[in-house]
Design an enzyme around this catalytic site. Structure first.
Site, short mmCIF file in Angstrom:
data_model
loop_
_atom_site.label_atom_id
_atom_site.label_comp_id
_atom_site.label_asym_id
_atom_site.label_seq_id
_atom_site.Cartn_x
_atom_site.Cartn_y
_atom_site.Cartn_z
N LEU A 23 40.20 31.07 40.83
CA LEU A 23 39.90 31.07 39.39
C LEU A 23 39.04 29.88 38.98
O LEU A 23 39.18 28.77 39.49
CB LEU A 23 41.21 31.04 38.59
N ASP B 2 36.58 28.40 35.23
CA ASP B 2 36.66 28.40 33.77
C ASP B 2 36.26 29.74 33.14
O ASP B 2 36.66 30.05 32.02
CB ASP B 2 35.79 27.28 33.19
N HIS C 150 37.16 32.70 34.24
CA HIS C 150 38.42 33.47 34.16
C HIS C 150 39.30 32.93 33.03
O HIS C 150 39.93 33.68 32.28
CB HIS C 150 39.22 33.35 35.47
N GLN D 11 37.31 47.42 47.80
CA GLN D 11 36.03 47.27 47.08
C GLN D 11 35.01 46.43 47.86
O GLN D 11 33.91 46.19 47.38
CB GLN D 11 36.25 46.69 45.68
N GLN E 30 31.05 39.32 31.48
CA GLN E 30 29.74 39.97 31.43
C GLN E 30 28.89 39.67 32.68
O GLN E 30 27.88 40.33 32.91
CB GLN E 30 29.00 39.51 30.19
N GLN F 53 29.80 46.35 36.43
CA GLN F 53 31.23 46.62 36.61
C GLN F 53 31.86 46.95 35.25
O GLN F 53 32.70 47.85 35.14
CB GLN F 53 31.93 45.42 37.24
N MET G 194 29.20 30.81 36.55
CA MET G 194 30.43 30.52 37.30
C MET G 194 30.83 31.76 38.09
O MET G 194 30.77 32.88 37.59
CB MET G 194 31.54 30.15 36.32
O1 PAF Z 1 35.84 41.40 39.03
C1 PAF Z 1 36.78 41.27 39.83
O2 PAF Z 1 37.28 40.18 40.10
C2 PAF Z 1 37.32 42.52 40.54
O3 PAF Z 1 36.30 43.44 40.77
C3 PAF Z 1 38.48 43.18 39.78
C4 PAF Z 1 38.05 43.71 38.44
C5 PAF Z 1 39.63 42.18 39.60
C6 PAF Z 1 39.03 44.36 40.59
O4 PAF Z 1 39.48 43.96 41.84
#
Ligand code: PAF
Length: 281
Positions: free
Chosen positions: A33, A35, A37, A61, A150, A155, A186
């Site tokens: 994580l 800033d 997040h 993914q 963003q 996504q 970031m």
């Molecule tokens: O953006 C991310 O960190 C990932 O794609 C997510 C949305 C947590 C799904 O694993």
């Protein structure tokens, strides 16, 4: 902050809170994580009674197994940051909790054209994997509001489509990209850059600003050529530089000066793949 590892314990907790009239905001993450997040947690806290964050590095993914292996894991520091930010619940499931039947049963989401361009083209299967896990997480958390950054522009579009086609009844809030002091977006992947790569990485931000400053003066073909050159001169291997319609991501060849457009870049600095984007109008 309560840490919950199982789906049914999480559902029990959230149902109790919802039955008591609490609104739930949700921030899904893969950890490491930063800033950016934390700004999502802050936004959720401002708009909901309870904020749930998840940390789960989702194997389905990653189209590149090396990228999955090297994804940074900093769980203790993450927990500290989430506590400090005032997160109420951290959902921290294992792979078997999220995929009890393994990875064979893969649902298919009809994402349309969005899945075949840009990130979809260069990372085949990536958005199916993102939808698979976000769908599972949303079913587990059942939030009113969902917060995403963003920086992952495409996504966010894909998740909006997932919400529509699966009728998930949650509202997606897309929050602005947070940048380092020099402008680098970031990203958890920045942790993998060495000193030299970190310096070069700033080129992406420079190119986006160059495009913003010159969009009214030069042809798009010329701007894209220049951008690719700027990136390769700074040791980047670009997957794409695109100037696209901000709502569909269809590439724009001639700009009429009114259409809402966005510039998007994905490029490798040695092993590390970075993405960023900027609205140009
Ligand atoms: O953006 C991310 O960190 C990932 O794609 C997510 C949305 C947590 C799904 O694993």
């Amino acid at each position: 902050m309560t840490i919950i590892k199982g789906i049914s314990a999480l559902q029990e907790n959230v149902n109790f809170l919802k039955n008591n009239g609490k609104t739930i905001g949700f921030v899904p993450t893969m950890g490491a994580l930063h800033d950016g997040h934390i700004s999502l947690i802050t936004a959720s806290k401002a708009e909901n009674d309870i904020t749930v964050c998840s940390i789960f590095v989702n194997p389905t993914q990653f189209n590149d197994p090396k990228d999955f292996e090297k994804y940074p894991i900093t769980i203790e520091a993450d927990i500290e940051k989430l506590e400090l930010a005032g997160t109420n619940i951290l959902f921290l499931p294992s792979v078997t909790e999220m995929y009890p039947d393994g990875f064979d049963k893969v649902p298919h989401y009809d994402l349309g054209v969005i899945e075949t361009i840009l990130e979809g083209k260069f990372r085949p299967g990536h958005f199916q994997g993102v939808c698979q896990i976000v769908h599972k997480l949303l079913k587990a958390v059942q939030p009113h509001n969902l917060y995403m950054g963003q920086k992952d522009y495409q996504q966010c579009m894909v998740i909006n489509r997932l919400i529509q086609i699966e009728n998930l009844g949650v509202k997606l809030h897309t929050r602005p990209t947070l940048r380092e002091k020099d402008g680098l977006a970031m990203s958890s992947r920045n942790m993998r850059l060495n000193e030299e790569e970190r310096k070069n990485a700033l080129t992406i931000y420079r190119v986006l600003n160059y495009l913003k400053d010159h969009i009214e003066k030069e042809s798009i073909a010329y701007l894209l050529d220049r951008s690719n050159l700027m990136l390769t001169d700074n040791n980047f291997r670009p997957d794409y530089v695109s100037i696209a319609d901000a709502e569909t991501l269809v590439p724009v060849e001639n700009w009429d000066g009114h259409q809402k457009i966005v510039a998007l870049i994905a490029a490798y600095q040695n092993e590390v793949r970075l993405i960023d984007n900027m609205a140009l109008d």
